[in-house]
Design a protein around this motif. Structure first.
Motif, PDB file in Angstrom:
ATOM      1  N   GLU A 131      21.318  55.541  -1.514  1.00 12.62           N
ATOM      2  CA  GLU A 131      19.831  55.252  -1.228  1.00 12.62           C
ATOM      3  C   GLU A 131      19.828  55.286   0.357  1.00 12.62           C
ATOM      4  O   GLU A 131      18.772  55.668   0.927  1.00 12.62           O
ATOM      5  N   GLU A 132      20.590  54.488   1.036  1.00 13.00           N
ATOM      6  CA  GLU A 132      20.609  54.352   2.481  1.00 13.00           C
ATOM      7  C   GLU A 132      20.787  55.681   3.251  1.00 13.00           C
ATOM      8  O   GLU A 132      20.086  56.090   4.086  1.00 13.00           O
ATOM      9  N   MET A 133      21.528  56.453   2.747  1.00 15.68           N
ATOM     10  CA  MET A 133      21.797  57.598   3.026  1.00 15.68           C
ATOM     11  C   MET A 133      20.662  58.881   2.959  1.00 15.68           C
ATOM     12  O   MET A 133      20.101  59.169   4.036  1.00 15.68           O
ATOM     13  N   ALA A 134      19.981  58.510   1.580  1.00 12.99           N
ATOM     14  CA  ALA A 134      18.622  59.207   1.666  1.00 12.99           C
ATOM     15  C   ALA A 134      17.724  59.043   2.563  1.00 12.99           C
ATOM     16  O   ALA A 134      16.832  59.575   3.078  1.00 12.99           O
ATOM     17  N   ARG A 135      17.550  57.637   2.793  1.00 17.71           N
ATOM     18  CA  ARG A 135      16.475  57.041   3.665  1.00 17.71           C
ATOM     19  C   ARG A 135      16.718  57.489   5.213  1.00 17.71           C
ATOM     20  O   ARG A 135      15.993  58.111   6.040  1.00 17.71           O
ATOM     21  N   ALA A 136      17.859  57.461   5.374  1.00 19.02           N
ATOM     22  CA  ALA A 136      18.310  58.224   6.964  1.00 19.02           C
ATOM     23  C   ALA A 136      18.099  59.455   7.065  1.00 19.02           C
ATOM     24  O   ALA A 136      17.706  59.813   7.938  1.00 19.02           O
ATOM     25  N   LEU A 137      18.205  60.162   6.058  1.00 12.23           N
ATOM     26  CA  LEU A 137      17.872  61.770   6.052  1.00 12.23           C
ATOM     27  C   LEU A 137      16.595  61.920   6.122  1.00 12.23           C
ATOM     28  O   LEU A 137      16.294  62.621   7.309  1.00 12.23           O
ATOM     29  N   THR A 138      15.639  61.095   5.751  1.00 12.97           N
ATOM     30  CA  THR A 138      14.186  61.355   5.841  1.00 12.97           C
ATOM     31  C   THR A 138      13.759  60.956   7.342  1.00 12.97           C
ATOM     32  O   THR A 138      12.850  61.232   7.764  1.00 12.97           O
ATOM     33  N   ARG A 139      14.551  60.188   7.959  1.00 11.08           N
ATOM     34  CA  ARG A 139      14.320  59.801   9.368  1.00 11.08           C
ATOM     35  C   ARG A 139      14.782  61.015  10.454  1.00 11.08           C
ATOM     36  O   ARG A 139      14.191  60.689  11.652  1.00 11.08           O
ATOM     37  N   LEU A 140      15.565  61.868   9.773  1.00 11.68           N
ATOM     38  CA  LEU A 140      15.750  62.893  10.635  1.00 11.68           C
ATOM     39  C   LEU A 140      14.816  63.934  10.710  1.00 11.68           C
ATOM     40  O   LEU A 140      14.857  65.441  11.275  1.00 11.68           O
ATOM     41  N   GLY A 141      13.601  63.736   9.469  1.00 11.57           N
ATOM     42  CA  GLY A 141      12.533  64.871   9.692  1.00 11.57           C
ATOM     43  C   GLY A 141      12.164  65.330   8.255  1.00 11.57           C
ATOM     44  O   GLY A 141      10.867  65.325   8.197  1.00 11.57           O
ATOM     45  N   PRO A 142      12.947  65.311   7.463  1.00 11.18           N
ATOM     46  CA  PRO A 142      12.293  65.748   5.996  1.00 11.18           C
ATOM     47  C   PRO A 142      11.575  64.603   5.420  1.00 11.18           C
ATOM     48  O   PRO A 142      12.039  63.334   5.476  1.00 11.18           O
ATOM     49  N   ALA A 143      10.474  64.901   4.796  1.00  6.75           N
ATOM     50  CA  ALA A 143       9.665  63.771   4.209  1.00  6.75           C
ATOM     51  C   ALA A 143      10.495  63.270   2.704  1.00  6.75           C
ATOM     52  O   ALA A 143       9.888  62.272   2.544  1.00  6.75           O
ATOM     53  N   GLU A 144      11.122  64.218   2.260  1.00  9.47           N
ATOM     54  CA  GLU A 144      11.822  63.871   1.012  1.00  9.47           C
ATOM     55  C   GLU A 144      13.126  64.250   1.049  1.00  9.47           C
ATOM     56  O   GLU A 144      13.574  65.057   1.591  1.00  9.47           O
ATOM     57  N   ALA A 145      14.106  63.242   0.685  1.00 10.28           N
ATOM     58  CA  ALA A 145      15.471  63.575   0.458  1.00 10.28           C
ATOM     59  C   ALA A 145      16.118  63.256  -0.959  1.00 10.28           C
ATOM     60  O   ALA A 145      15.635  62.133  -1.389  1.00 10.28           O
ATOM     61  N   VAL A 146      16.749  64.298  -1.388  1.00  4.33           N
ATOM     62  CA  VAL A 146      17.258  63.928  -2.793  1.00  4.33           C
ATOM     63  C   VAL A 146      18.690  64.090  -2.774  1.00  4.33           C
ATOM     64  O   VAL A 146      19.424  64.998  -2.113  1.00  4.33           O
TER      65      VAL A 146
END
Length: 325
Positions: A220-235
């Protein structure tokens, strides 16, 4: 000089446009080493082509752009995609390079050994000039993977140009990291795909792939970190552990559908096809994850990359196993 797989003309833009490599596949059908007289299956595969097939089977229009050789293998791939309802108007047959090849040896009952023959071949010669910018601009979703930029400098330029065109037109950009260590290093993948992330709306990754860009940790934290790099949605695809999606600050979790796994190849791409089809349906994130999990389960239950992906009318076949339905 390349030429179209079909005569071009005014064609309505499909809901999904994707681009990449497709290859012929020669796969063992029984365990054991490759040897004279061993039973083999001839087919074709490609991450982006699999996604296009899945989206088409689930009721949406899809188009695939790529290069194949002007040979029997290339003709088989294009005929197969057409038979699945995938638009190959933008595909090219390349008379100067043959179609790539994958050999799959089931060395033991649970160990698959794969060899790729692709360097300098037709799929890797994809270039920006092969793209139909109007069709990309008119689509609802552009889907790219981390495989295409790893193939060659021209294929990388094509993927980057497609993303730029889609972004400028307001088209949803989907990126599956799909890291292939045989094609490039983790450092190179992180650098190139890291430049694309800010221009994507939706990113798919496994935990090891997400770790190319963000600190290793809980999914979950990795997905949240991905959204901070630009994508609105991380799966995050977690295999037998299911999947989770983070968007709008919320985290949605989905267990895998329990099935008897026969062939894991292509399951991740089938998962993506289900997610994108549900996105095109206008479904909320939990339903996207549900359909993605079902498609992944169907895929691992059948030999081959894309062959097991369900049609929409078949989804009820695994309803009993989908315990969170």
């Amino acid at each position: 000089m390349t030429h179209p797989a079909r005569a071009r003309g005014p064609v309505p833009a499909p809901a999904l446009v994707t681009l990449g490599e497709a290859m012929a596949v020669v796969a063992a059908t029984t365990p054991g080493p490759f040897a004279h007289g061993a039973p083999l299956r001839l087919g074709w595969a490609g991450a982006e082509a699999t996604v296009a097939v899945g989206v088409s089977r689930l009721g949406h229009t899809a188009a695939w752009t790529g290069r194949v050789g002007d040979d029997a293998a290339g003709a088989m791939i294009l005929a197969g995609l057409r038979a699945e309802g995938v638009d190959v108007t933008g595909a090219r047959t390349d008379p100067d390079a043959p179609t790539g090849l994958t050999l799959r040896e089931r060395r033991t009952a649970d160990r698959l050994r794969v060899s790729y023959y692709r360097t300098g071949l037709a799929g890797s010669r994809l270039a920006p000039a092969d793209l139909d910018e109007d069709r990309i601009s008119g689509a609802r979703v552009l889907h790219v993977t981390g495989i295409t930029p790893a193939l060659s400098a021209t294929a990388r330029a094509a993927a980057e140009h497609a993303v730029a065109v889609a972004r400028a037109a307001g088209v949803t950009v989907s990126l599956d990291v799909n890291h292939r260590e045989r094609l490039w290093s983790r450092a190179e993948a992180a650098e190139v795909l890291g430049r694309l992330l800010p221009y994507t709306d939706l990113v798919f990754a496994g935990p090891e792939e997400a770790a190319l860009f963000v600190p290793d940790g809980e999914p979950e934290e990795m997905a949240r970190a991905l959204t901070r790099l630009g994508p609105a949605e991380a799966v995050l695809k977690l295999g037998a552990g299911g999947a989770l999606a983070v968007t709008g600050g919320a985290c949605h979790v989905r267990p895998a559908v329990p099935v008897s796994a026969v062939d894991p190849v292509g399951a991740g791409d089938a998962f993506v096809s289900g997610y994108l089809a549900a996105l095109l349906d206008g479904s909320p994130v939990p339903e996207r994850l549900r359909l993605a999990a079902l498609c992944g389960a169907f895929a691992v239950s059948v030999p081959g990359d894309w062959e097991g992906i369900p049609h929409r009318t078949e989804l009820g076949l695994l309803a009993a196993q989908d315990i969170t339905r």
